[in-house]
Design a protein around this motif. Structure first.
Motif, PDB file in Angstrom:
ATOM      1  N   MET A 292       0.838  -1.189   0.000  1.00  0.00           N
ATOM      2  CA  MET A 292       0.000   0.000   0.000  1.00  0.00           C
ATOM      3  C   MET A 292       0.877   1.243   0.000  1.00  0.00           C
ATOM      4  O   MET A 292       1.865   1.305   0.733  1.00  0.00           O
ATOM      5  CB  MET A 292      -0.857  -0.063   1.257  1.00  0.00           C
ATOM      6  CG  MET A 292      -2.229   0.545   1.270  1.00  0.00           C
ATOM      7  SD  MET A 292      -3.252   0.310  -0.142  1.00  0.00           S
ATOM      8  CE  MET A 292      -4.422   1.577   0.221  1.00  0.00           C
ATOM      9  N   LEU A 293       0.521   2.235  -0.805  1.00  0.00           N
ATOM     10  CA  LEU A 293       1.267   3.491  -0.801  1.00  0.00           C
ATOM     11  C   LEU A 293       0.882   4.284   0.435  1.00  0.00           C
ATOM     12  O   LEU A 293      -0.293   4.433   0.766  1.00  0.00           O
ATOM     13  CB  LEU A 293       0.943   4.290  -2.066  1.00  0.00           C
ATOM     14  CG  LEU A 293       1.308   3.614  -3.388  1.00  0.00           C
ATOM     15  CD1 LEU A 293       0.890   4.481  -4.553  1.00  0.00           C
ATOM     16  CD2 LEU A 293       2.780   3.304  -3.448  1.00  0.00           C
ATOM     17  N   ASP A 294       1.889   4.812   1.139  1.00  0.00           N
ATOM     18  CA  ASP A 294       1.580   5.478   2.399  1.00  0.00           C
ATOM     19  C   ASP A 294       1.260   6.949   2.177  1.00  0.00           C
ATOM     20  O   ASP A 294       1.266   7.456   1.058  1.00  0.00           O
ATOM     21  CB  ASP A 294       2.735   5.303   3.387  1.00  0.00           C
ATOM     22  CG  ASP A 294       4.074   5.763   2.824  1.00  0.00           C
ATOM     23  OD1 ASP A 294       5.105   5.335   3.353  1.00  0.00           O
ATOM     24  OD2 ASP A 294       4.079   6.538   1.844  1.00  0.00           O
ATOM     25  N   ALA A 295       0.984   7.662   3.286  1.00  0.00           N
ATOM     26  CA  ALA A 295       0.476   9.029   3.195  1.00  0.00           C
ATOM     27  C   ALA A 295       1.582  10.053   3.413  1.00  0.00           C
ATOM     28  O   ALA A 295       1.383  11.055   4.090  1.00  0.00           O
ATOM     29  CB  ALA A 295      -0.645   9.223   4.217  1.00  0.00           C
ATOM     30  N   ASP A 296       2.759   9.839   2.882  1.00  0.00           N
ATOM     31  CA  ASP A 296       3.833  10.811   3.030  1.00  0.00           C
ATOM     32  C   ASP A 296       3.570  12.025   2.155  1.00  0.00           C
ATOM     33  O   ASP A 296       2.780  11.974   1.209  1.00  0.00           O
ATOM     34  CB  ASP A 296       5.180  10.177   2.653  1.00  0.00           C
ATOM     35  CG  ASP A 296       5.176   9.594   1.258  1.00  0.00           C
ATOM     36  OD1 ASP A 296       5.241  10.364   0.296  1.00  0.00           O
ATOM     37  OD2 ASP A 296       5.086   8.357   1.144  1.00  0.00           O
ATOM     38  N   PRO A 297       4.215  13.167   2.454  1.00  0.00           N
ATOM     39  CA  PRO A 297       4.009  14.369   1.646  1.00  0.00           C
ATOM     40  C   PRO A 297       4.395  14.118   0.190  1.00  0.00           C
ATOM     41  O   PRO A 297       5.394  13.475  -0.097  1.00  0.00           O
ATOM     42  CB  PRO A 297       4.953  15.393   2.296  1.00  0.00           C
ATOM     43  CG  PRO A 297       5.193  14.880   3.680  1.00  0.00           C
ATOM     44  CD  PRO A 297       5.136  13.391   3.581  1.00  0.00           C
TER      45      PRO A 297
ATOM     46  N   ALA B  54       5.134   4.503 -14.139  1.00  0.00           N
ATOM     47  CA  ALA B  54       4.557   4.854 -15.436  1.00  0.00           C
ATOM     48  C   ALA B  54       3.105   5.288 -15.304  1.00  0.00           C
ATOM     49  O   ALA B  54       2.685   6.292 -15.895  1.00  0.00           O
ATOM     50  CB  ALA B  54       4.681   3.666 -16.387  1.00  0.00           C
ATOM     51  N   LEU B  55       2.317   4.552 -14.525  1.00  0.00           N
ATOM     52  CA  LEU B  55       0.905   4.890 -14.355  1.00  0.00           C
ATOM     53  C   LEU B  55       0.729   6.232 -13.652  1.00  0.00           C
ATOM     54  O   LEU B  55      -0.213   6.981 -13.951  1.00  0.00           O
ATOM     55  CB  LEU B  55       0.204   3.792 -13.549  1.00  0.00           C
ATOM     56  CG  LEU B  55       0.063   2.432 -14.235  1.00  0.00           C
ATOM     57  CD1 LEU B  55      -0.361   1.369 -13.223  1.00  0.00           C
ATOM     58  CD2 LEU B  55      -0.936   2.490 -15.379  1.00  0.00           C
ATOM     59  N   SER B  56       1.614   6.560 -12.758  1.00  0.00           N
ATOM     60  CA  SER B  56       1.497   7.809 -12.009  1.00  0.00           C
ATOM     61  C   SER B  56       1.758   9.036 -12.870  1.00  0.00           C
ATOM     62  O   SER B  56       1.400  10.157 -12.491  1.00  0.00           O
ATOM     63  CB  SER B  56       2.461   7.804 -10.817  1.00  0.00           C
ATOM     64  OG  SER B  56       2.128   6.775  -9.904  1.00  0.00           O
ATOM     65  N   ALA B  57       2.380   8.833 -14.045  1.00  0.00           N
ATOM     66  CA  ALA B  57       2.719   9.958 -14.922  1.00  0.00           C
ATOM     67  C   ALA B  57       1.774  10.089 -16.107  1.00  0.00           C
ATOM     68  O   ALA B  57       2.007  10.912 -16.989  1.00  0.00           O
ATOM     69  CB  ALA B  57       4.153   9.802 -15.425  1.00  0.00           C
TER      70      ALA B  57
ATOM     71  N   GLN C 144      -5.799   0.492 -10.178  1.00  0.00           N
ATOM     72  CA  GLN C 144      -6.701   0.921  -9.111  1.00  0.00           C
ATOM     73  C   GLN C 144      -5.923   1.522  -7.945  1.00  0.00           C
ATOM     74  O   GLN C 144      -6.346   2.529  -7.351  1.00  0.00           O
ATOM     75  CB  GLN C 144      -7.550  -0.265  -8.631  1.00  0.00           C
ATOM     76  CG  GLN C 144      -8.492  -0.838  -9.675  1.00  0.00           C
ATOM     77  CD  GLN C 144      -9.572   0.141 -10.100  1.00  0.00           C
ATOM     78  OE1 GLN C 144      -9.859   1.128  -9.422  1.00  0.00           O
ATOM     79  NE2 GLN C 144     -10.184  -0.127 -11.254  1.00  0.00           N
ATOM     80  N   LEU C 145      -4.785   0.927  -7.606  1.00  0.00           N
ATOM     81  CA  LEU C 145      -3.965   1.431  -6.502  1.00  0.00           C
ATOM     82  C   LEU C 145      -3.431   2.822  -6.800  1.00  0.00           C
ATOM     83  O   LEU C 145      -3.542   3.746  -5.983  1.00  0.00           O
ATOM     84  CB  LEU C 145      -2.809   0.461  -6.240  1.00  0.00           C
ATOM     85  CG  LEU C 145      -1.808   0.863  -5.160  1.00  0.00           C
ATOM     86  CD1 LEU C 145      -2.484   0.953  -3.804  1.00  0.00           C
ATOM     87  CD2 LEU C 145      -0.651  -0.136  -5.121  1.00  0.00           C
ATOM     88  N   VAL C 146      -2.845   2.988  -7.991  1.00  0.00           N
ATOM     89  CA  VAL C 146      -2.258   4.282  -8.346  1.00  0.00           C
ATOM     90  C   VAL C 146      -3.331   5.353  -8.457  1.00  0.00           C
ATOM     91  O   VAL C 146      -3.151   6.489  -7.995  1.00  0.00           O
ATOM     92  CB  VAL C 146      -1.453   4.153  -9.661  1.00  0.00           C
ATOM     93  CG1 VAL C 146      -1.094   5.526 -10.218  1.00  0.00           C
ATOM     94  CG2 VAL C 146      -0.201   3.326  -9.430  1.00  0.00           C
TER      95      VAL C 146
ATOM     96  N   VAL D 261      -2.299   8.161  -5.811  1.00  0.00           N
ATOM     97  CA  VAL D 261      -1.426   9.250  -6.266  1.00  0.00           C
ATOM     98  C   VAL D 261      -1.850   9.924  -7.568  1.00  0.00           C
ATOM     99  O   VAL D 261      -1.391  11.027  -7.856  1.00  0.00           O
ATOM    100  CB  VAL D 261       0.043   8.765  -6.426  1.00  0.00           C
ATOM    101  CG1 VAL D 261       0.645   8.397  -5.094  1.00  0.00           C
ATOM    102  CG2 VAL D 261       0.141   7.614  -7.402  1.00  0.00           C
ATOM    103  N   ASN D 262      -2.694   9.282  -8.370  1.00  0.00           N
ATOM    104  CA  ASN D 262      -3.031   9.873  -9.674  1.00  0.00           C
ATOM    105  C   ASN D 262      -4.514   9.690  -9.971  1.00  0.00           C
ATOM    106  O   ASN D 262      -4.896   8.837 -10.770  1.00  0.00           O
ATOM    107  CB  ASN D 262      -2.179   9.234 -10.783  1.00  0.00           C
ATOM    108  CG  ASN D 262      -2.415   9.869 -12.143  1.00  0.00           C
ATOM    109  OD1 ASN D 262      -3.111  10.877 -12.264  1.00  0.00           O
ATOM    110  ND2 ASN D 262      -1.854   9.279 -13.185  1.00  0.00           N
ATOM    111  N   PRO D 263      -5.355  10.510  -9.375  1.00  0.00           N
ATOM    112  CA  PRO D 263      -6.795  10.369  -9.596  1.00  0.00           C
ATOM    113  C   PRO D 263      -7.230  10.691 -11.018  1.00  0.00           C
ATOM    114  O   PRO D 263      -8.353  10.361 -11.413  1.00  0.00           O
ATOM    115  CB  PRO D 263      -7.414  11.356  -8.600  1.00  0.00           C
ATOM    116  CG  PRO D 263      -6.327  12.349  -8.315  1.00  0.00           C
ATOM    117  CD  PRO D 263      -5.046  11.585  -8.401  1.00  0.00           C
ATOM    118  N   ASP D 264      -6.355  11.322 -11.819  1.00  0.00           N
ATOM    119  CA  ASP D 264      -6.694  11.657 -13.206  1.00  0.00           C
ATOM    120  C   ASP D 264      -6.542  10.469 -14.153  1.00  0.00           C
ATOM    121  O   ASP D 264      -6.983  10.532 -15.308  1.00  0.00           O
ATOM    122  CB  ASP D 264      -5.792  12.788 -13.716  1.00  0.00           C
ATOM    123  CG  ASP D 264      -6.108  14.120 -13.044  1.00  0.00           C
ATOM    124  OD1 ASP D 264      -7.194  14.241 -12.451  1.00  0.00           O
ATOM    125  OD2 ASP D 264      -5.256  15.020 -13.094  1.00  0.00           O
ATOM    126  N   LEU D 265      -5.920   9.392 -13.696  1.00  0.00           N
ATOM    127  CA  LEU D 265      -5.662   8.239 -14.559  1.00  0.00           C
ATOM    128  C   LEU D 265      -6.969   7.572 -14.970  1.00  0.00           C
ATOM    129  O   LEU D 265      -7.852   7.336 -14.144  1.00  0.00           O
ATOM    130  CB  LEU D 265      -4.780   7.235 -13.808  1.00  0.00           C
ATOM    131  CG  LEU D 265      -4.374   5.966 -14.551  1.00  0.00           C
ATOM    132  CD1 LEU D 265      -3.507   6.291 -15.754  1.00  0.00           C
ATOM    133  CD2 LEU D 265      -3.625   5.018 -13.598  1.00  0.00           C
TER     134      LEU D 265
END
Length: 308
Positions: free
Chosen positions: A1-6, A157-160, A187-189, A193-197
């Motif tokens: 799981m991706l954590d909630a860091d800045p 790649a998905l985050s960009a 779904q994770l990304v 981190v990337n709601p526009d995907l």
């Protein structure tokens, strides 16, 4: 799981025309689609950036620069990801086509990012977006080739990207394993981190053009995996082993092979041994037509979804 860091600020509007070609399984046509989609748009006058986020570096085989002076095997890409500096592409690999070169150094990127940004998993996932956003506005289109079976590189790649395209073979294993795996990363990304995907569509790649029962089965399996078959593109890229071999042997894109095939030596010259010029598969014309039709369908669907 991706954590909630800045997380660093990323100009998402600069990445609106970024497409990632992704699948959790190798050998499904991902790199071939990435390089040919980018090359077709460039050949039609669009300014295109192709980013190779893959340790295999097979974009270099498709474009013919492997083991040449511009092939740094992903070293510059890796350094930009480490420092957060803007990417510096290789210009003019084809007219209107610039490339960020991949290769073996990219394979070490996940470990490098984990050491550089310890306990900052958001920052690790966004490393490519941070380096790409400052230059993306220079291009009409950005195409990202992602790595199979490597979740950290897939997340990069998905985050960009704004749009994800997933090529797949028509067998159930490719659909269940490949699409299932990349769907989980998607779904994770998107959540973290990337709601526009967005998933733009699934492409049946390397299958028979008249295999109607196979296509019906594939459509059913895609619907079972993704919840709907509406994601499937209408265009199917047909299978040709000869075209695939020629493309990487000569370092040419499929539409370039089509042009080269027109200059094939005559059969009787080959038989008489009076010509040693290479002969290119004439099947390239039909595969080139499929890829051109698919490129138009991709761009049309993206424009329609943007306007919706």
């Amino acid at each position: 799981m991706l954590d909630a860091d800045p997380t660093p600020l990323v100009d998402r509007s600069a990445l609106d025309r970024s497409y990632v070609i992704a699948n959790g399984k190798g050998g499904v046509g991902k790199t071939t689609l990435a390089s040919n989609f980018a090359g077709l748009v460039a050949s039609d006058g669009g300014s295109v950036l192709l980013v190779d986020v893959n340790g295999q570096g097979n974009i270099g085989r498709d474009l013919g620069y492997r083991q040449s002076g511009i092939d740094d095997e992903g070293e510059a890409l890796s350094e930009a990801l480490r420092t957060g500096a803007p990417l510096v592409p290789v210009s003019g690999v084809r007219p209107n086509l610039d490339v960020v070169v991949g290769g073996r150094h990219v394979g070490a990127v996940p470990d490098m990012l984990a050491a550089t940004f310890r306990m900052q998993q958001h920052r690790q996932a966004l490393a490519l977006a941070v380096a790409l956003a400052p230059i993306a506005d220079r291009y009409d289109l950005v195409v990202i080739d992602s790595a199979p079976e490597n979740p950290p590189l897939q997340q990069l790649a998905l985050s960009a990207a704004r749009w994800m395209i997933a090529p797949t073979r028509s067998d159930k294993g490719s659909i269940n394993d490949g699409l299932g795996s990349i769907s989980r990363q998607f779904q994770l990304v998107r959540k973290e981190v990337n709601p526009d995907l967005r998933l733009l569509g699934v492409v049946l790649f390397g299958t028979g053009s008249v295999s109607h029962q196979i296509h019906r089965n594939a459509r059913k399996w895609v619907a079972e995996e993704l919840g709907a078959d509406a994601y499937l593109f209408d265009t199917i890229v047909r299978h040709s082993e000869a075209v695939g071999q020629d493309a990487r042997s000569y370092g040419r894109l499929v539409h370039e092979l089509e042009v080269a095939a027109a200059s094939n030596p005559k059969f009787w010259h080959l038989r008489a041994g009076t010509s040693d010029a290479p002969s290119v598969s004439t099947t390239s014309a039909s595969v080139a037509e499929d890829l051109a039709t698919l490129a138009r369908e991709i761009l049309t669907r993206a424009a329609e979804q943007d306007d919706a």
